[in-house]
Design a protein around this motif. Structure first.
Motif, PDB file in Angstrom:
ATOM      1  N   ILE A  58      34.330  10.330   8.341  1.00 32.60           N
ATOM      2  CA  ILE A  58      35.116   9.184   8.496  1.00 32.60           C
ATOM      3  C   ILE A  58      36.766   9.911   8.592  1.00 32.60           C
ATOM      4  CG2 ILE A  58      36.668   7.473   7.628  1.00 32.60           C
ATOM      5  CD1 ILE A  58      32.895   7.023   7.062  1.00 32.60           C
TER       6      ILE A  58
ATOM      7  N   THR B 170      27.538   3.949  11.048  1.00 36.01           N
ATOM      8  CA  THR B 170      28.801   3.893  10.593  1.00 36.01           C
ATOM      9  C   THR B 170      29.519   3.541  11.329  1.00 36.01           C
ATOM     10  OG1 THR B 170      28.903   5.270   8.192  1.00 36.01           O
ATOM     11  CG2 THR B 170      31.260   4.663   9.069  1.00 36.01           C
TER      12      THR B 170
ATOM     13  N   VAL C 267      34.049   3.244  12.748  1.00 36.61           N
ATOM     14  CA  VAL C 267      34.880   3.425  12.596  1.00 36.61           C
ATOM     15  C   VAL C 267      35.969   2.758  13.529  1.00 36.61           C
ATOM     16  CG1 VAL C 267      37.241   5.220  12.260  1.00 36.61           C
ATOM     17  CG2 VAL C 267      34.543   5.611  10.764  1.00 36.61           C
TER      18      VAL C 267
ATOM     19  N   ASN D 219      41.749   1.919  11.690  1.00 36.30           N
ATOM     20  CA  ASN D 219      40.860   3.519  11.087  1.00 36.30           C
ATOM     21  C   ASN D 219      40.325   2.665   9.644  1.00 36.30           C
ATOM     22  OD1 ASN D 219      41.755   5.685  12.511  1.00 36.30           O
ATOM     23  ND2 ASN D 219      44.194   5.964  11.636  1.00 36.30           N
ATOM     24  N   GLU D 220      39.574   1.942   9.824  1.00 37.12           N
ATOM     25  CA  GLU D 220      38.379   1.284   9.515  1.00 37.12           C
ATOM     26  C   GLU D 220      37.238   1.263   9.544  1.00 37.12           C
ATOM     27  OE1 GLU D 220      39.681  -2.763   8.083  1.00 37.12           O
ATOM     28  OE2 GLU D 220      41.725  -2.470   8.806  1.00 37.12           O
ATOM     29  N   ALA D 221      36.220   1.617   8.628  1.00 38.17           N
ATOM     30  CA  ALA D 221      34.868   1.957   8.333  1.00 38.17           C
ATOM     31  C   ALA D 221      33.964   1.030   8.075  1.00 38.17           C
ATOM     32  CB  ALA D 221      34.704   2.810   7.894  1.00 38.17           C
TER      33      ALA D 221
END
Length: 362
Positions: free
Chosen positions: A67, A242, A244, A292-294
């Motif tokens: 990430i 995931t 992102v 920029n968030e997972a």
């Protein structure tokens, strides 16, 4: 063997006829994807042999490192134009497959027009029709090249390669547009549909890579609602998906407001039903927000082919009722480049695959 995979070049101003039904063999185009799968199989075998209580910890660390790095994918292509992404709820005029490659030392953009499929017949025809493709390099108004005519098929196989001279410094300001036309010897040629791809969003080096684009009706282009970039990765040992959310750009506020506060919701759908939802923070009055968030979802490999990811950009409203600006659907049953994004995730296991997507209302 070489004769079985024929590539035909066309630089003529006329429209020659082509009827052979052969496919191109792209040397090495899927080599990296194959290597990624082989590498992952070896990794899984080693992990099984060394299976211990720290397996979950190792996967978590690897996920977090991936990430943070947000590595560029092997073949991320532009999904930022009006016609590059159309989810499976939108009616299309067909699909077209291309392969792109850029040779920086010679400033050459190589475009291989492979084939089209599921073309919708124009009103004057019943069933199969004659078609050809024009390639534009926007913002130029005139077509750079055009293919030969393929006779009597709704699934034409063109197999033509074109070479255009494009300085590397111009790539970010250029867009590739492909128009599929109905050829009629006795009347005006009619556009069936078109697709666009911004070259500035394409990871052309290294290449080449292959992708399908959806064709839209030239008279029914979608609204320009903005674009969103996100990456996908799947860890098979931890059965973890995931997403992102990287950033968005050129967002169009509802009701032509001068300011709004956007955030992004990520839904996990299984067989069309919502099973999980996560969201980013709210960005204040920003048409090009960076997140920029997972978002991490637990997805068993046995159900992976039944899910769809829905990414929705939303306006935050103080009153509590938020309004959707637009969304994107990506999954194994998507079409065009949405499907390409999913497939690249599946062939690049453990590595984030980042792409731009155009927001859709429906």
């Amino acid at each position: 063997m070489a004769d079985a995979y024929e590539i035909n070049s066309s630089t003529e101003t006329g429209i020659p006829v082509y009827q052979r039904d052969s496919f191109i063999q792209y040397e090495g185009i899927f080599e990296r994807a194959h290597n990624a799968v082989v590498s992952d199989n070896k990794s899984r075998q080693i992990e099984r042999e060394l299976e211990s209580s720290d397996t979950e910890t190792r996967d978590t660390v690897e996920d977090e490192i991936g990430i943070r790095r947000l590595e560029r994918c092997y073949s991320s292509e532009s999904l930022s134009s009006d016609s590059s992404i159309i989810d499976n709820f939108l009616d299309t005029m067909g699909q077209i497959e291309i392969v792109l490659e850029y040779q920086s030392h010679e400033s050459r953009l190589i475009i291989t027009l492979v084939q089209a499929k599921d073309l919708r017949p124009v009103e004057e025809t019943i069933g199969a029709m004659d078609t050809y493709v024009k390639l534009f390099l926007l913002p130029d108004d005139e077509p750079r090249v055009q293919s030969k005519v393929f006779r009597k098929s709704l699934n034409p196989v063109y197999n033509e390669r074109f070479v255009l001279e494009v300085p590397q410094r111009e790539l970010e300001h250029r867009a590739l547009q492909l128009g599929v036309y109905f050829y009629d010897k006795y009347s005006r040629h009619e556009a069936i549909g078109e697709a666009e791809m911004k070259l500035g969003d394409v990871d052309l080096i290294p290449g080449p890579f292959s992708t399908w684009l959806n064709l839209v009706d030239v008279n029914d282009k979608p609204q320009d609602l903005g674009d969103v970039m996100f990456s996908l990765s799947y860890l098979p040992t931890a059965e973890r998906l995931t997403v992102v959310v990287v950033k968005a750009r050129n967002l169009k506020w509802l009701e032509d407001k001068k300011a709004a506060d956007p955030f992004v919701k990520v839904y996990l759908l299984q067989n069309g039903k919502k099973v999980s939802k996560k969201k980013t923070v709210v960005k204040r009055d920003d048409k090009c927000p960076i997140y920029n968030e997972a978002m991490i979802f637990s997805v068993p490999s046995s159900v992976l082919q039944t899910i769809t990811i829905r990414v929705t950009v939303t306006e935050h409203t103080p009153g509590g009722k938020n309004h959707s600006i637009g969304h994107v659907l990506v999954g194994p049953h998507s079409t065009g480049s949405s499907l390409t994004h999913w497939n690249q995730m599946m062939t690049s296991l453990r590595k984030p695959v980042a792409m731009w997507h155009t927001l859709r209302k429906y």
